[in-house]
Design a protein around this motif. Structure first.
Motif, PDB file in Angstrom:
ATOM      1  N   GLY A  11       0.830  -1.204   0.000  1.00  0.00           N
ATOM      2  CA  GLY A  11       0.000   0.000   0.000  1.00  0.00           C
ATOM      3  C   GLY A  11       0.860   1.247   0.000  1.00  0.00           C
ATOM      4  O   GLY A  11       2.027   1.217  -0.400  1.00  0.00           O
ATOM      5  N   ILE A  12       0.299   2.339   0.473  1.00  0.00           N
ATOM      6  CA  ILE A  12       1.020   3.607   0.544  1.00  0.00           C
ATOM      7  C   ILE A  12       1.466   3.830   1.987  1.00  0.00           C
ATOM      8  O   ILE A  12       0.649   3.797   2.914  1.00  0.00           O
ATOM      9  CB  ILE A  12       0.143   4.771   0.064  1.00  0.00           C
ATOM     10  CG1 ILE A  12      -0.242   4.563  -1.406  1.00  0.00           C
ATOM     11  CG2 ILE A  12       0.876   6.103   0.229  1.00  0.00           C
ATOM     12  CD1 ILE A  12      -1.177   5.611  -1.961  1.00  0.00           C
ATOM     13  N   LEU A  13       2.760   4.065   2.174  1.00  0.00           N
ATOM     14  CA  LEU A  13       3.341   4.321   3.482  1.00  0.00           C
ATOM     15  C   LEU A  13       3.454   5.831   3.659  1.00  0.00           C
ATOM     16  O   LEU A  13       4.073   6.509   2.839  1.00  0.00           O
ATOM     17  CB  LEU A  13       4.710   3.654   3.582  1.00  0.00           C
ATOM     18  CG  LEU A  13       5.354   3.573   4.942  1.00  0.00           C
ATOM     19  CD1 LEU A  13       4.503   2.756   5.913  1.00  0.00           C
ATOM     20  CD2 LEU A  13       6.743   2.966   4.834  1.00  0.00           C
ATOM     21  N   ILE A  14       2.857   6.350   4.707  1.00  0.00           N
ATOM     22  CA  ILE A  14       2.794   7.793   4.933  1.00  0.00           C
ATOM     23  C   ILE A  14       3.572   8.159   6.193  1.00  0.00           C
ATOM     24  O   ILE A  14       3.398   7.538   7.241  1.00  0.00           O
ATOM     25  CB  ILE A  14       1.334   8.254   5.105  1.00  0.00           C
ATOM     26  CG1 ILE A  14       0.502   7.843   3.902  1.00  0.00           C
ATOM     27  CG2 ILE A  14       1.262   9.760   5.303  1.00  0.00           C
ATOM     28  CD1 ILE A  14      -0.970   8.104   4.076  1.00  0.00           C
ATOM     29  N   ASN A  15       4.405   9.193   6.087  1.00  0.00           N
ATOM     30  CA  ASN A  15       5.098   9.758   7.245  1.00  0.00           C
ATOM     31  C   ASN A  15       4.199  10.836   7.837  1.00  0.00           C
ATOM     32  O   ASN A  15       3.790  11.762   7.135  1.00  0.00           O
ATOM     33  CB  ASN A  15       6.419  10.394   6.831  1.00  0.00           C
ATOM     34  CG  ASN A  15       7.376   9.403   6.233  1.00  0.00           C
ATOM     35  OD1 ASN A  15       7.519   8.297   6.721  1.00  0.00           O
ATOM     36  ND2 ASN A  15       8.023   9.791   5.153  1.00  0.00           N
ATOM     37  N   LEU A  66     -10.221  10.300   4.162  1.00  0.00           N
ATOM     38  CA  LEU A  66      -9.925   9.581   2.921  1.00  0.00           C
ATOM     39  C   LEU A  66     -11.082   8.700   2.458  1.00  0.00           C
ATOM     40  O   LEU A  66     -10.996   8.049   1.427  1.00  0.00           O
ATOM     41  CB  LEU A  66      -8.655   8.747   3.102  1.00  0.00           C
ATOM     42  CG  LEU A  66      -7.387   9.557   3.386  1.00  0.00           C
ATOM     43  CD1 LEU A  66      -6.243   8.638   3.787  1.00  0.00           C
ATOM     44  CD2 LEU A  66      -7.006  10.413   2.183  1.00  0.00           C
ATOM     45  N   LYS A  67     -12.152   8.657   3.268  1.00  0.00           N
ATOM     46  CA  LYS A  67     -13.346   7.869   2.968  1.00  0.00           C
ATOM     47  C   LYS A  67     -13.005   6.393   2.737  1.00  0.00           C
ATOM     48  O   LYS A  67     -13.381   5.793   1.729  1.00  0.00           O
ATOM     49  CB  LYS A  67     -14.081   8.462   1.768  1.00  0.00           C
ATOM     50  CG  LYS A  67     -14.614   9.857   2.036  1.00  0.00           C
ATOM     51  CD  LYS A  67     -15.273  10.452   0.813  1.00  0.00           C
ATOM     52  CE  LYS A  67     -15.908  11.785   1.047  1.00  0.00           C
ATOM     53  NZ  LYS A  67     -15.162  12.786   1.713  1.00  0.00           N
ATOM     54  N   ILE A  68     -12.264   5.851   3.702  1.00  0.00           N
ATOM     55  CA  ILE A  68     -11.879   4.439   3.656  1.00  0.00           C
ATOM     56  C   ILE A  68     -12.167   3.803   5.011  1.00  0.00           C
ATOM     57  O   ILE A  68     -12.362   4.496   6.010  1.00  0.00           O
ATOM     58  CB  ILE A  68     -10.385   4.249   3.292  1.00  0.00           C
ATOM     59  CG1 ILE A  68      -9.473   4.946   4.307  1.00  0.00           C
ATOM     60  CG2 ILE A  68     -10.098   4.731   1.877  1.00  0.00           C
ATOM     61  CD1 ILE A  68      -7.997   4.679   4.113  1.00  0.00           C
ATOM     62  N   SER A  69     -12.141   2.489   5.047  1.00  0.00           N
ATOM     63  CA  SER A  69     -12.357   1.746   6.286  1.00  0.00           C
ATOM     64  C   SER A  69     -11.143   1.869   7.204  1.00  0.00           C
ATOM     65  O   SER A  69     -10.004   1.922   6.735  1.00  0.00           O
ATOM     66  CB  SER A  69     -12.596   0.282   5.935  1.00  0.00           C
ATOM     67  OG  SER A  69     -12.511  -0.514   7.078  1.00  0.00           O
ATOM     68  N   LYS A  70     -11.387   1.912   8.500  1.00  0.00           N
ATOM     69  CA  LYS A  70     -10.279   1.936   9.464  1.00  0.00           C
ATOM     70  C   LYS A  70      -9.410   0.691   9.347  1.00  0.00           C
ATOM     71  O   LYS A  70      -8.226   0.737   9.651  1.00  0.00           O
ATOM     72  CB  LYS A  70     -10.815   2.083  10.891  1.00  0.00           C
ATOM     73  CG  LYS A  70     -11.380   3.452  11.186  1.00  0.00           C
ATOM     74  CD  LYS A  70     -11.686   3.635  12.660  1.00  0.00           C
ATOM     75  CE  LYS A  70     -13.069   3.130  12.946  1.00  0.00           C
ATOM     76  NZ  LYS A  70     -13.495   3.370  14.331  1.00  0.00           N
ATOM     77  N   SER A  71      -9.978  -0.408   8.875  1.00  0.00           N
ATOM     78  CA  SER A  71      -9.197  -1.644   8.735  1.00  0.00           C
ATOM     79  C   SER A  71      -8.147  -1.550   7.630  1.00  0.00           C
ATOM     80  O   SER A  71      -7.235  -2.359   7.582  1.00  0.00           O
ATOM     81  CB  SER A  71     -10.130  -2.832   8.481  1.00  0.00           C
ATOM     82  OG  SER A  71     -10.782  -2.691   7.245  1.00  0.00           O
ATOM     83  N   GLN A  72      -8.253  -0.560   6.755  1.00  0.00           N
ATOM     84  CA  GLN A  72      -7.262  -0.344   5.697  1.00  0.00           C
ATOM     85  C   GLN A  72      -6.049   0.434   6.201  1.00  0.00           C
ATOM     86  O   GLN A  72      -5.077   0.595   5.473  1.00  0.00           O
ATOM     87  CB  GLN A  72      -7.886   0.438   4.529  1.00  0.00           C
ATOM     88  CG  GLN A  72      -8.916  -0.329   3.751  1.00  0.00           C
ATOM     89  CD  GLN A  72      -9.570   0.542   2.699  1.00  0.00           C
ATOM     90  OE1 GLN A  72     -10.735   0.868   2.805  1.00  0.00           O
ATOM     91  NE2 GLN A  72      -8.817   0.920   1.690  1.00  0.00           N
ATOM     92  N   ILE A  73      -6.109   0.913   7.431  1.00  0.00           N
ATOM     93  CA  ILE A  73      -5.063   1.776   7.996  1.00  0.00           C
ATOM     94  C   ILE A  73      -4.327   1.032   9.093  1.00  0.00           C
ATOM     95  O   ILE A  73      -4.946   0.551  10.042  1.00  0.00           O
ATOM     96  CB  ILE A  73      -5.683   3.072   8.556  1.00  0.00           C
ATOM     97  CG1 ILE A  73      -6.483   3.784   7.457  1.00  0.00           C
ATOM     98  CG2 ILE A  73      -4.608   3.976   9.135  1.00  0.00           C
ATOM     99  CD1 ILE A  73      -7.348   4.909   7.964  1.00  0.00           C
ATOM    100  N   LYS A  85       4.688   6.158  11.066  1.00  0.00           N
ATOM    101  CA  LYS A  85       4.559   5.644   9.711  1.00  0.00           C
ATOM    102  C   LYS A  85       3.255   4.867   9.670  1.00  0.00           C
ATOM    103  O   LYS A  85       3.035   3.962  10.478  1.00  0.00           O
ATOM    104  CB  LYS A  85       5.744   4.747   9.338  1.00  0.00           C
ATOM    105  CG  LYS A  85       7.020   5.542   9.125  1.00  0.00           C
ATOM    106  CD  LYS A  85       8.061   4.724   8.401  1.00  0.00           C
ATOM    107  CE  LYS A  85       9.361   5.472   8.276  1.00  0.00           C
ATOM    108  NZ  LYS A  85       9.359   6.488   7.241  1.00  0.00           N
ATOM    109  N   ILE A  86       2.411   5.268   8.743  1.00  0.00           N
ATOM    110  CA  ILE A  86       1.089   4.667   8.591  1.00  0.00           C
ATOM    111  C   ILE A  86       1.027   3.999   7.228  1.00  0.00           C
ATOM    112  O   ILE A  86       1.388   4.617   6.219  1.00  0.00           O
ATOM    113  CB  ILE A  86      -0.015   5.743   8.688  1.00  0.00           C
ATOM    114  CG1 ILE A  86       0.029   6.489  10.018  1.00  0.00           C
ATOM    115  CG2 ILE A  86      -1.384   5.152   8.404  1.00  0.00           C
ATOM    116  CD1 ILE A  86      -0.514   5.738  11.197  1.00  0.00           C
ATOM    117  N   LEU A  87       0.569   2.770   7.190  1.00  0.00           N
ATOM    118  CA  LEU A  87       0.366   2.064   5.927  1.00  0.00           C
ATOM    119  C   LEU A  87      -1.121   2.078   5.612  1.00  0.00           C
ATOM    120  O   LEU A  87      -1.941   1.694   6.442  1.00  0.00           O
ATOM    121  CB  LEU A  87       0.854   0.616   6.023  1.00  0.00           C
ATOM    122  CG  LEU A  87       0.663  -0.221   4.766  1.00  0.00           C
ATOM    123  CD1 LEU A  87       1.576   0.283   3.645  1.00  0.00           C
ATOM    124  CD2 LEU A  87       0.925  -1.686   5.044  1.00  0.00           C
TER     125      LEU A  87
END
Length: 104
Positions: A11-15, A66-73, A85-87
């Protein structure tokens, strides 16, 4: 130019740099590379930094924005630090960029 995020196989890794105990939960723009050597998205969080409350509030905020499920984070690094760092799985890069870069 370095960005606050990068693509991985998962996925996308965010700092992210979190500022807990703020009056309101809100993004504060992109902070350039500093001590961490990587730029990061700065987010104020209204929850306190104790008992994992700020992390929970961060995930809830990202999910809503981001209008996504918490399980995606997933929090992959920095559980007890301000720099995290959040994926995020199954997220379109344009959604991330449009939400946080264009609102600076």
């Amino acid at each position: 130019m370095k960005t606050f995020y990068k693509h991985t196989n998962n996925g996308i890794l965010i700092n992210i740099k979190v500022i807990p105990n703020s009056s309101k939960t809100m993004p504060c723009g992109i902070e350039p590379a500093g001590i961490s050597l990587e730029p990061h998205l700065k987010i104020k969080i209204s929850a306190p930094a104790n008992e994992n409350k700020a992390n929970e509030e961060l995930i809830k905020f990202l999910s809503k924005e981001l209008k996504i499920s918490k399980s995606q984070i997933k929090l992959v690094k920095g559980e007890k630090n301000k720099e995290k760092k959040i994926l995020i799985q199954n997220l379109n890069e344009n959604t991330l960029v449009n939400k946080f870069i264009t609102t600076e």
